[in-house]
Write an enzyme that holds these catalytic residues in place. Structure first.
Site, short mmCIF file in Angstrom:
data_model
loop_
_atom_site.label_atom_id
_atom_site.label_comp_id
_atom_site.label_asym_id
_atom_site.label_seq_id
_atom_site.Cartn_x
_atom_site.Cartn_y
_atom_site.Cartn_z
N SER A 12 141.94 -49.14 14.80
CA SER A 12 142.53 -47.85 14.44
C SER A 12 144.01 -47.94 14.11
O SER A 12 144.58 -46.97 13.58
CB SER A 12 142.32 -46.84 15.58
OG SER A 12 142.93 -47.30 16.78
N SER A 132 144.53 -63.50 21.29
CA SER A 132 145.25 -63.73 22.53
C SER A 132 146.68 -63.27 22.32
O SER A 132 146.93 -62.15 21.87
CB SER A 132 145.17 -65.20 22.93
OG SER A 132 145.92 -65.48 24.08
N TYR A 146 149.02 -58.34 32.59
CA TYR A 146 148.79 -58.57 31.16
C TYR A 146 148.65 -60.06 30.87
O TYR A 146 147.71 -60.49 30.18
CB TYR A 146 149.93 -57.98 30.33
CG TYR A 146 149.84 -58.37 28.87
CD1 TYR A 146 148.86 -57.83 28.05
CD2 TYR A 146 150.72 -59.30 28.32
CE1 TYR A 146 148.77 -58.19 26.71
CE2 TYR A 146 150.63 -59.67 26.98
CZ TYR A 146 149.66 -59.11 26.19
OH TYR A 146 149.56 -59.49 24.87
N LYS A 150 145.53 -62.56 29.26
CA LYS A 150 145.63 -63.42 28.07
C LYS A 150 145.43 -64.89 28.42
O LYS A 150 144.86 -65.64 27.62
CB LYS A 150 146.98 -63.19 27.38
CG LYS A 150 147.10 -61.81 26.74
CD LYS A 150 145.94 -61.53 25.77
CE LYS A 150 146.07 -60.19 25.08
NZ LYS A 150 144.93 -59.94 24.15
#
Length: 298
Positions: A12, A132, A146, A150
């Protein structure tokens, strides 16, 4: 030659939207997926398709994959791009938010991959592109959750690559650096919301300053640069296992390979160290944690 079919999540805005548009320019049949299909008008306008999909909702993912297979009988490329950055000191971030970060960034990616793999195995062909970050190689204060997601994507992708190679399926990791998208604003906002009035307030302000500076730097670039790299990997017969992009990301990943941890720690501290003003501001803003009260004896 039959057109290849690509599914791009998080389409989006930002990298996902630009990737869908780039793949359309390369002749793919493209399905953009996001929670709100109405935000993908640019993809539909360029000849692509938009489907509503929430990568934390199994039924939503199943329905999206089934819709594509019903229309085309195949998915040749899956771009697992959906994800977000949730920042704040580990002490401050509620564990439910940490779980949601993993649900979106890791488990959603893994589940959608599970759903497309049977068809790819049957054709002995396909490409999984996992987005990633250089954050899967380096780290920042207040970014523990976070970066954990990753790092997990990196390890998952490495195992998956050798697991799927005998079945003719390629797995590629893309490691974007500083890209001018809404990701940075969301990450900065979460850092202040979680830690802006705690013992970590000065670090939260320093993090916000560093992320804003990264967006303004000459090393930052626009999402279409990453999209071009993804399209290159998706179309390659033998893609590289990893693509760091832009050039500044390649430099950072390269330095991480050669520098010892303590040296990297010093660099990180220098970038994210609070200024005197930020320390002073934090002293005024800091409030005690509600959870600081010891209830073990109650």
């Amino acid at each position: 030659m039959e057109q290849q079919v690509a599914l791009v999540t998080g389409a989006s805005s930002g990298i996902g939207e630009q990737t869908a548009l780039e793949l359309l320019r390369h002749g793919f049949v493209v399905y953009g997926a996001a929670r709100r299909a109405d935000r993908m008008a640019a993809i539909v306008g360029a000849g692509g398709h938009a489907i509503a999909m929430d990568v934390t909702d199994d039924a939503s993912m199943r329905a999206g994959v089934e819709q594509i297979l019903a229309a085309h009988g195949r998915i040749d490329v899956l771009v697992n791009n959906a994800g977000y950055g949730s920042y704040g000191a580990l002490e401050d971030v509620p564990i439910d938010e940490a779980r949601r970060q993993f649900e979106v960034n890791v488990f959603g990616l893994a589940r959608l991959t599970q759903l497309v793999l049977p068809g790819m195995r049957a054709r002995r062909s396909g490409t999984i592109v996992n987005i990633s970050s250089i954050g899967g190689r380096i780290y920042e204060p207040l970014g523990a959750w976070y970066h954990a997601t990753k790092f997990a994507v990196e390890g998952l992708s490495d195992s998956l690559r050798v697991e799927l190679e005998p079945h003719g399926i390629r797995v590629v990791v893309i490691q974007p650096g500083a890209i001018r998208t809404e990701w940075s604003a969301i990450s900065r906002r979460s850092a202040i919301e979680r830690s802006g009035s705690t013992a970590y307030a000065a670090q939260a302000r320093a993090l916000v300053r560093a992320l804003e500076a990264a967006d303004r730097s000459t090393g930052a670039t626009e999402p279409h640069v990453v999209a071009a790299t993804i399209a290159k990997a998706a179309g390659a017969r033998r893609p590289r296992t990893r693509y760091a992009t832009p050039l500044s990301a390649k430099v950072i990943v390269g330095l991480r390979r050669v520098l010892p941890d303590r040296a990297v720690d010093r660099v990180i501290r220098s970038v994210f160290s609070p200024t005197k003003e930020e320390l002073a501001e934090a002293q005024h803003a800091e409030a005690p944690h509600a959870d600081d009260v010891d209830r073990t004896g109650v």
